[in-house]
Design an enzyme around this catalytic site. Structure first.
Site: not given
Ligand code: FAD
Ligand code: NAD
Length: 474
Positions: A58, A189-191, A247, A279-281, A453
């Site tokens: 952000k 990945g257009a997610g 790809v 491409v997802g998590r 408003h």
């Molecule tokens: P995490 O935040 O992943 O935290 C897990 C922690 O556990 C990590 O520190 C990890 O190192 C630790 N861990 C893992 N295994 C072990 C172990 N065995 N021992 C000790 N520690 C361990 N979500 C939103 O709501 N809004 C957004 O704008 C948004 N933007 C995002 C942008 C990006 C680029 C990404 C990648 C994600 C985004 N997300 C967003 C998703 C959000 O980050 C996750 O949903 C959120 O962080 C999940 O929280 P969590 O506590 O479940 O796990």
């Molecule tokens: P995503 O699930 O949003 O999008 C992944 C995209 O990749 C999908 O459209 C999927 O069809 C495509 N895809 C999958 N395999 C592919 C391939 N082999 N080639 C081309 N396209 C492919 O996943 P993300 O963008 O990686 O984000 C992961 C998650 O993190 C999100 O789903 C969301 O939960 C979280 N996140 C949230 C925010 C937010 O809240 N603003 C921001 C970033 C991430």
């Protein structure tokens, strides 16, 4: 004497750190174990969200949007800004500063709330009334606790054919630290991540191509919003979004990368200088010792939990990205609060039906509840009210009038079933819809509420009026 904690939380992301703070506030002796290290190799609390997710992305979105506005929008207000330039290293330093402020903040919150913190990788080794956790780190320790909350989060899914080095070929971690604007950035990945990170580098001047495997765009989003978004992102933002593209291989020679992909059974190539794989998590459920104690995971690796986040072992809970439901920070945090309160003997609950989603593109996209295509598929009778921001005085004054608010209500009960927004400050506007749905409101309830408003919230009011075709400004 050996310490037995009431609660041990594994993971200090937004799920884990909030769970630990709430548990400690409720008088439970709490420890939080986390293994995240920053680029300098130092322990850094906050998990994915604070370190390499929500917060840094952000910060970059804000910087890049300001840059773009200075170049393309200021002149509309009579402001001339010449020789506008961007110092990418300063932008990245600002982002790193914000991250540090928040990760250090959790350290302070832990101290204030008497949460013990341990840095290291946790592995559950035995179960019973007291669960034992081995923590590997500088020196190995055993932590014993009556209850365990697993909040280990998720990590980026990688593709075999696209080896990530986080320099030229990046996942979300590298994508947040690209040191200079690429000439041609390829996003796979257009997610959510692909669109947000693609927007950042497009605004800074990169050519951005997004290859999406599926033939449809943003499948989880209401179709009307997805259609509008595709149009705006392509025409106005300048993202080159190619659907149905898989790809096949990537080769890199120095700074030049060649990508081969398949589109309609034809093999095509493109040249780029950076790649972001989005491409997802996948959930972090391996290496946590689940097999040692019989905690069940499903076929996709998510820990199986009931409605109250209890796993298949009664005093082991799991929350956030590592369990079912949307992978969102606020969902993780609320589950953390609910579980801490349940352990303390209170009633904890999270309504997964009213979790808001936001995509922080320009325009922003936000929604809660069901989409029109969900309702059609389920055969639920519904009515739609839709109000475009072009008819909102406030949106026009802001100079940001693309998009609309779409409200969907049940055809007979009038209860709001879903709200879908694409437009300015959608991230803020969606809260009204979340509150309404959480209280079981009807569209008429929103229609009867006075909205200020001129404000963007009037678009929500008009969409509610529109359910019965009673628009006043359309
Ligand atoms: P995490 O935040 O992943 O935290 C897990 C922690 O556990 C990590 O520190 C990890 O190192 C630790 N861990 C893992 N295994 C072990 C172990 N065995 N021992 C000790 N520690 C361990 N979500 C939103 O709501 N809004 C957004 O704008 C948004 N933007 C995002 C942008 C990006 C680029 C990404 C990648 C994600 C985004 N997300 C967003 C998703 C959000 O980050 C996750 O949903 C959120 O962080 C999940 O929280 P969590 O506590 O479940 O796990
Ligand atoms: P995503 O699930 O949003 O999008 C992944 C995209 O990749 C999908 O459209 C999927 O069809 C495509 N895809 C999958 N395999 C592919 C391939 N082999 N080639 C081309 N396209 C492919 O996943 P993300 O963008 O990686 O984000 C992961 C998650 O993190 C999100 O789903 C969301 O939960 C979280 N996140 C949230 C925010 C937010 O809240 N603003 C921001 C970033 C991430």
């Amino acid at each position: 004497m050996e310490t037995i904690y009431d609660v041990a939380v594994i993971g200090a992301g937004p799920g884990g750190y909030i769970a630990a703070i709430r548990a400690a506030q409720l008088g439970l002796k709490t420890v939080c174990i986390d293994d995240f290290t920053d680029a300098a190799g130092k322990a850094s609390l906050g998990g994915t969200c604070l370190n390499v997710g929500c917060i840094p992305s952000k910060a970059l979105l804000e910087s890049s949007e300001n840059y773009e506005k200075a170049i393309h929008k200021f002149h509309e207000h009579g402001i001339s800004a010449t020789n506008v330039s961007i110092d990418v290293s300063k932008m990245l330093a600002r982002k790193d500063g914000i991250v540090k402020q928040f990760t250090n903040g959790i350290d302070l919150l832990f101290k204030k709330n008497n949460v013990t913190q341990i840095h290291g990788r946790a592995q559950i080794v035995s179960k019973g009334d007291v669960v034992s956790i081995k923590v590997g780190g500088a020196s190995e320790v055993i932590v014993n606790a009556k209850n365990v909350i697993i909040a280990t989060g998720s990590q980026p899914r990688h593709m075999k054919s696209v080896p990530v080095d986080n320099e030229y070929i990046c996942d979300n971690k590298g994508a947040l630290s690209i040191p200079n604007t690429p000439k041609h950035l390829l996003v796979i990945g257009a997610g959510v991540i692909g669109l947000e990170m693609g927007s950042v580098w497009r605004r800074l001047g990169a050519q951005v191509t997004i290859l999406e495997a599926l033939p449809h765009f943003l499948t989880a989003v209401d179709e009307a919003v997805a259609k509008e978004a595709k149009k705006i992102f392509t025409k106005n933002v300048g993202l080159d979004i190619r659907l149905g593209c898989a790809v096949q291989s990537v080769t890199r020679k120095g700074k030049e990368i060649t990508v081969t992909y398949k589109e309609d059974d034809n093999l095509k190539t493109l040249e780029c200088d950076r790649i972001v794989v989005a491409v997802g998590r996948v959930p972090n459920s391996s290496g946590v010792g689940l097999e040692n104690v019989g905690v069940k995971v499903d076929e996709r690796g998510f820990i199986v939990v009931d409605n109250h986040n209890v796993s298949s072992v009664k005093n082991i809970y799991a929350i956030g990205d590592v369990v079912r439901g949307p992978m969102l920070a606020h969902k993780s945090s609320e589950e953390g609060v609910a579980v801490a309160e349940t352990i303390a003997g209170q009633y904890g609950d999270v309504n997964l039906e009213t979790i808001p989603w936001v995509i922080y593109t320009s325009p922003e996209i936000a929604w809660v509840g069901q989409t029109e295509q969900d309702l059609k598929a389920d055969g639920v009778p519904y009515k739609v009210g839709k109000f475009p921001f072009v008819a909102s005085g406030r949106a026009q004054a802001i100079g940001d009038s693309a998009g609309f608010v779409k409200m969907i209500a049940h055809a007979t009960t009038d209860r709001i079933l879903g709200v879908h927004i694409i437009g300015p400050y959608a991230s803020e506007l969606i809260s009204e819809a979340v509150v309404a749905m959480e209280f079981g409101a009807t569209a008429e309830d929103i229609a009867r509420i006075v909205h200020a408003h001129p404000s963007l919230s009037e678009a929500m009011h008009e969409a509610a009026l529109g359910i019965d075709n009673r628009y006043l400004s359309l």
